[in-house]
Design a protein around this motif. Structure first.
Motif, PDB file in Angstrom:
ATOM      1  N   ILE A 187       0.476   2.370  -3.894  1.00 32.91           N
ATOM      2  CA  ILE A 187       1.549   2.431  -2.904  1.00 32.91           C
ATOM      3  C   ILE A 187       2.903   2.200  -3.552  1.00 32.91           C
ATOM      4  O   ILE A 187       3.868   2.947  -3.331  1.00 32.91           O
ATOM      5  N   ALA A 188       2.987   1.152  -4.391  1.00 32.02           N
ATOM      6  CA  ALA A 188       4.279   0.734  -4.943  1.00 32.02           C
ATOM      7  C   ALA A 188       4.831   1.713  -5.971  1.00 32.02           C
ATOM      8  O   ALA A 188       6.056   1.857  -6.097  1.00 32.02           O
ATOM      9  N   GLY A 237       4.132   5.860  -4.044  1.00 28.99           N
ATOM     10  CA  GLY A 237       4.399   6.024  -2.630  1.00 28.99           C
ATOM     11  C   GLY A 237       5.757   6.623  -2.349  1.00 28.99           C
ATOM     12  O   GLY A 237       6.509   7.006  -3.255  1.00 28.99           O
ATOM     13  N   ARG A 291       8.328   2.016  -0.198  1.00 25.91           N
ATOM     14  CA  ARG A 291       6.999   1.736  -0.737  1.00 25.91           C
ATOM     15  C   ARG A 291       6.869   0.310  -1.260  1.00 25.91           C
ATOM     16  O   ARG A 291       5.795  -0.290  -1.163  1.00 25.91           O
ATOM     17  N   ALA A 330       3.998  -2.191   0.097  1.00 27.27           N
ATOM     18  CA  ALA A 330       2.954  -2.640  -0.822  1.00 27.27           C
ATOM     19  C   ALA A 330       2.837  -4.160  -0.814  1.00 27.27           C
ATOM     20  O   ALA A 330       1.732  -4.718  -0.807  1.00 27.27           O
ATOM     21  N   ALA A 368       4.089   4.641   3.733  1.00 26.72           N
ATOM     22  CA  ALA A 368       4.651   4.667   2.385  1.00 26.72           C
ATOM     23  C   ALA A 368       3.676   5.211   1.343  1.00 26.72           C
ATOM     24  O   ALA A 368       4.105   5.699   0.298  1.00 26.72           O
ATOM     25  N   ALA A 369       2.389   5.136   1.594  1.00 27.92           N
ATOM     26  CA  ALA A 369       1.399   5.496   0.579  1.00 27.92           C
ATOM     27  C   ALA A 369       1.413   6.994   0.297  1.00 27.92           C
ATOM     28  O   ALA A 369       1.745   7.808   1.159  1.00 27.92           O
TER      29      ALA A 369
END
Length: 529
Positions: A167-168, A171, A175, A179, A255-256
């Motif tokens: 995610i981070a 994303g 994100r 996350a 966000a992913a």
């Protein structure tokens, strides 16, 4: 089916769990010169497809070799001492409850790897992406295969770090906060769950999940079972996700990246509900009975809340994000799973397990489709897509529009598709809850759950009308009336298996229920329905 010797099954199960971990390590190493293809980035993405494909093949062989005449019996068991001082053992095994989840995990991870190979993820090095994807698969498969409470906790926690980085680092907008929210919520829930697992295993004298299920709470006081059920249940409810502990989910999904959303909805959410059935109900039955009405109440609250949130996002002018809408729909659908568990009946728990698989197939497909739509239009904002007359996918990209409509009607529980049976069985379980549970209260839960099915149909049909219908000549998704490409070959490869399984599961529910029901009867021996 091809019954295999138990030694062969043991080897297959061990390979299914270990191969993704070995593949994750190999993904970080330089590719041999002869296997680099057009470059190291293509080579590592191909490596991801190869490893996940091999895991899927091994899982299918495991399913074919499984003794389908005795799905309630734990098979392919490996039981080796690991930490003798704590009586922690490397204990693996599968039955009719865990086998479908293993196959679902292997299938979705392979499809995600195939999708990533054809469409390279936007972000840092693909080597790290593939390694994290494989580590995530390893942790998820281990969660469904281990039979020791300590190993279950370790596998349960293994998935947090790879999903956080997916995610981070890969994303979209916001994100970073999404996350962090995902990790903090699930980590705090896991700490509470660990305390409950220690209370349960320490007082029962074993951490072995098979022995705990056989003991069925004997030797544990009512107070101990209540404490263990509360702590374990809270940790599992965060991952489930149960309202009101769900708020990390919409942000994480929005966000992913596409494959992150597919695996998060299709596999990771199932870890929480699996823990309820595998650990909590058989090992602490009195504690589960104490909290069952509260779990049912929170479940139906999630069904209604998720549906109303989706209706709010789907209305014109709300600027609702389609990925966020599907995330909220997951809160509602997983509410049916939790309701089935909370009935403490064979019917309800079988419905919960069926709804688990159906949700993984259908919601995984929906996230693939919304990701493809965002790739084509540059947005997943419903107002931007629909414009003034509708996005007109039927006219502009008929195959993509048709698949999106199929996913929507499957998600709303249309009879003949996979989403129907799990919700129906969960509601039937609420109609006849376990002895000692309040029939009037569960009748209210049944009515609210039925209302939730109507609300689900309302928002999904509204989404279909706004996204799939309209005038192709005047529609302007994302501010452009340019032609959109229809479904590509690699997208067919990733989506068609989910479509086919959704139809087969809807037309032939006995295939899955024949696996789960004997295992559920073994875990809940005192229940008559």
């Amino acid at each position: 089916m091809i019954p295999l010797d138990d030694t062969v099954l043991q080897a297959l199960l061990a390979a299914v769990v270990a191969l993704p971990l070995l593949g994750a390590v190999a993904a970080l190493l330089p590719a041999p010169p002869g296997l680099r293809g057009r470059g190291p980035e293509q080579a590592v993405l191909r490596h991801g497809v190869t490893v996940t494909g091999a895991v899927l093949v091994l899982t299918v062989l495991l399913a074919l070799g499984f003794d389908h005449d005795h799905p309630g019996v734990m098979q392919a068991q490996t039981d080796v001492s690991w930490i003798p001082a704590l009586d922690v053992r490397l204990h693996l095994g599968i039955d009719g409850i865990s086998l479908p989840l293993l196959v679902l995990t292997a299938l979705l991870t392979f499809l995600c790897a195939l999708h990533s190979y054809a469409k390279r993820p936007q972000g840092p090095r693909p080597q790290a992406f593939v390694a994290l994807l494989l580590l995530l698969e390893c942790g998820t498969l281990a969660t469904f295969a281990v039979l020791d409470l300590v190993l279950f906790f370790l596998a349960f926690e293994t998935v947090l770090i790879p999903m956080y980085f997916l995610i981070a680092r890969w994303g979209g907008e916001d994100r970073g906060p999404a996350a962090w929210k995902f990790v903090l919520y699930t980590l705090l829930g896991s700490v509470v769950m660990l305390l409950g697992l220690l209370v349960l295993g320490g007082n029962a004298g074993t951490f072995d999940m098979v022995r705990l299920a056989q003991q069925h709470g004997s030797g544990l006081s009512h107070g101990t079972q209540v404490v263990a059920a509360l702590a374990i249940g809270l940790g599992l409810a965060v991952k489930a996700p149960m309202w009101p502990l769900h708020s990390w989910l919409p942000d994480a999904h929005t966000a992913a990246p596409t494959v992150g959303s597919v695996l998060l909805a299709g596999v990771l959410l199932k870890m929480g509900t699996y823990g309820f059935v595998r650990i909590l109900l058989p090992a602490a039955p009195e504690g589960a009975h104490t909290f069952a009405p509260y779990l049912a109440a929170f479940a139906v609250a999630g069904i209604i809340y998720g549906s109303l949130a989706c209706l709010a996002l789907a209305r014109k002018g709300a600027q609702g994000d389609l990925k966020r809408l599907i995330a909220y729909s997951s809160v509602g659908h997983m509410g049916f799973v939790l309701l089935g568990v909370a009935t403490l009946t064979h019917t309800g728990v079988n419905g919960a397990l069926y709804a688990n698989i159906a949700h993984g197939l259908i919601t995984g497909l929906l996230f693939f489709l919304v990701g493809a739509l965002k790739d084509r239009t540059g947005t997943s904002d419903l107002d931007a897509l629909a414009g003034t007359t509708g996005a007109a996918l039927y006219g502009r990209t008929p195959r993509l529009g048709g698949l999106l409509a199929f996913g929507a009607v499957a998600s709303l529980g249309l009879p003949g598709l996979a989403g129907f049976w799990g919700e129906l069985l969960a509601l039937l379980g609420a109609y006849h809850p376990a002895p000692g549970l309040s029939r009037p209260a569960y009748a209210v839960f049944l009515a609210l759950g039925a209302l939730g099915t109507l609300l689900t149909a309302a928002y999904l049909l509204l989404v279909v009308r706004r996204v799939c219908m309209g005038d192709p000549a005047t529609s302007s998704p994302a501010g452009s009336s340019a032609a959109l490409p229809d479904v590509h070959g690699h997208e067919y490869a990733a989506w068609v298996p989910l479509v086919v399984l959704t139809v087969l599961a809807g037309l032939w529910p006995a295939a899955l229920l024949g696996l789960t029901d004997p295992a559920v009867q073994n875990l809940l021996p005192g229940v008559t329905r």
